[in-house]
Design a protein around this motif. Structure first.
Motif, PDB file in Angstrom:
ATOM      1  N   ALA A   1      33.994  42.684  40.535  1.00  0.00           N
ATOM      2  CA  ALA A   1      35.394  41.088  40.870  1.00  0.00           C
ATOM      3  C   ALA A   1      36.423  41.301  39.609  1.00  0.00           C
ATOM      4  O   ALA A   1      37.392  40.176  40.280  1.00  0.00           O
ATOM      5  CB  ALA A   1      34.581  39.852  40.624  1.00  0.00           C
ATOM      6  N   GLY A   2      35.987  41.756  38.592  1.00  0.00           N
ATOM      7  CA  GLY A   2      36.805  41.446  37.316  1.00  0.00           C
ATOM      8  C   GLY A   2      37.831  42.856  37.566  1.00  0.00           C
ATOM      9  O   GLY A   2      39.340  42.361  37.114  1.00  0.00           O
ATOM     10  N   THR A   3      37.639  44.202  37.832  1.00  0.00           N
ATOM     11  CA  THR A   3      38.869  44.390  38.011  1.00  0.00           C
ATOM     12  C   THR A   3      40.123  43.884  39.952  1.00  0.00           C
ATOM     13  O   THR A   3      40.674  43.869  39.325  1.00  0.00           O
ATOM     14  CB  THR A   3      37.980  45.704  38.787  1.00  0.00           C
ATOM     15  N   ALA A   4      39.098  42.876  40.901  1.00  0.00           N
ATOM     16  CA  ALA A   4      40.419  42.793  40.959  1.00  0.00           C
ATOM     17  C   ALA A   4      40.953  41.439  40.622  1.00  0.00           C
ATOM     18  O   ALA A   4      42.490  41.535  41.026  1.00  0.00           O
ATOM     19  CB  ALA A   4      39.606  42.098  42.375  1.00  0.00           C
ATOM     20  N   LYS A   5      40.743  41.015  39.718  1.00  0.00           N
ATOM     21  CA  LYS A   5      41.443  40.022  39.332  1.00  0.00           C
ATOM     22  C   LYS A   5      42.602  40.550  38.311  1.00  0.00           C
ATOM     23  O   LYS A   5      43.517  40.222  38.828  1.00  0.00           O
ATOM     24  CB  LYS A   5      40.198  39.167  37.963  1.00  0.00           C
ATOM     25  N   ILE A   6      41.913  41.727  37.714  1.00  0.00           N
ATOM     26  CA  ILE A   6      43.414  42.255  37.168  1.00  0.00           C
ATOM     27  C   ILE A   6      44.715  42.808  37.951  1.00  0.00           C
ATOM     28  O   ILE A   6      45.278  42.383  37.789  1.00  0.00           O
ATOM     29  CB  ILE A   6      42.810  43.222  35.931  1.00  0.00           C
ATOM     30  N   GLU A   7      44.155  43.304  39.680  1.00  0.00           N
ATOM     31  CA  GLU A   7      44.264  44.235  40.554  1.00  0.00           C
ATOM     32  C   GLU A   7      46.144  42.503  40.453  1.00  0.00           C
ATOM     33  O   GLU A   7      46.860  42.903  40.688  1.00  0.00           O
ATOM     34  CB  GLU A   7      43.696  44.344  41.466  1.00  0.00           C
ATOM     35  N   VAL A   8      45.310  41.811  40.729  1.00  0.00           N
ATOM     36  CA  VAL A   8      45.452  40.330  41.196  1.00  0.00           C
ATOM     37  C   VAL A   8      46.995  40.067  39.969  1.00  0.00           C
ATOM     38  O   VAL A   8      48.480  39.922  40.497  1.00  0.00           O
ATOM     39  CB  VAL A   8      44.908  39.044  41.898  1.00  0.00           C
ATOM     40  N   SER A   9      46.676  39.727  39.073  1.00  0.00           N
ATOM     41  CA  SER A   9      46.928  39.550  38.029  1.00  0.00           C
ATOM     42  C   SER A   9      48.501  40.470  37.304  1.00  0.00           C
ATOM     43  O   SER A   9      48.998  39.749  36.498  1.00  0.00           O
ATOM     44  CB  SER A   9      46.046  39.605  36.661  1.00  0.00           C
ATOM     45  N   ALA A  10      47.897  41.780  37.161  1.00  0.00           N
ATOM     46  CA  ALA A  10      48.884  42.563  37.215  1.00  0.00           C
ATOM     47  C   ALA A  10      50.394  42.348  36.878  1.00  0.00           C
ATOM     48  O   ALA A  10      51.139  42.856  36.204  1.00  0.00           O
ATOM     49  CB  ALA A  10      48.259  44.618  37.420  1.00  0.00           C
ATOM     50  N   PRO A  11      51.113  42.396  38.010  1.00  0.00           N
ATOM     51  CA  PRO A  11      52.032  42.377  38.142  1.00  0.00           C
ATOM     52  C   PRO A  11      53.412  41.439  37.745  1.00  0.00           C
ATOM     53  O   PRO A  11      54.105  41.897  37.228  1.00  0.00           O
ATOM     54  CB  PRO A  11      52.615  42.445  39.842  1.00  0.00           C
ATOM     55  N   GLY A  12      52.684  39.659  37.734  1.00  0.00           N
ATOM     56  CA  GLY A  12      53.239  39.254  36.778  1.00  0.00           C
ATOM     57  C   GLY A  12      52.820  39.725  35.720  1.00  0.00           C
ATOM     58  O   GLY A  12      54.101  38.908  34.563  1.00  0.00           O
TER      59      GLY A  12
END
Length: 72
Positions: A23-34
């Motif tokens: 879940a943490g990895t998924a959050k980073i992947e979603v947040s990274a571009p912004g």
């Protein structure tokens, strides 16, 4: 999102072990571009060339001091 545990380091005496969950990895992947866009706008594109040279020198000195401290 993050699992933490304590461990003992023979040199410094203590440390924290952290493991990123799926879940943490998924959050980073979603947040990274912004995050990358904001960092670039604020840290890279915003300062003047003189300010960038100053930041470069400050970062160099911090890195040098940190690497010296690690050998103590």
């Amino acid at each position: 999102m993050l699992l933490r545990g304590r461990c003992i380091d023979r040199i410094v005496g203590r440390c924290t072990l952290a493991c990123l969950t799926d879940a943490g990895t998924a959050k980073i992947e979603v947040s990274a571009p912004g995050h990358v866009t904001a960092v670039r706008r604020l840290i890279i594109d915003g300062p003047s060339p003189v300010q960038m040279r100053q930041k470069t020198e400050i970062a160099r000195r911090i890195a040098q001091a940190t690497s010296s401290a690690e050998t103590l």
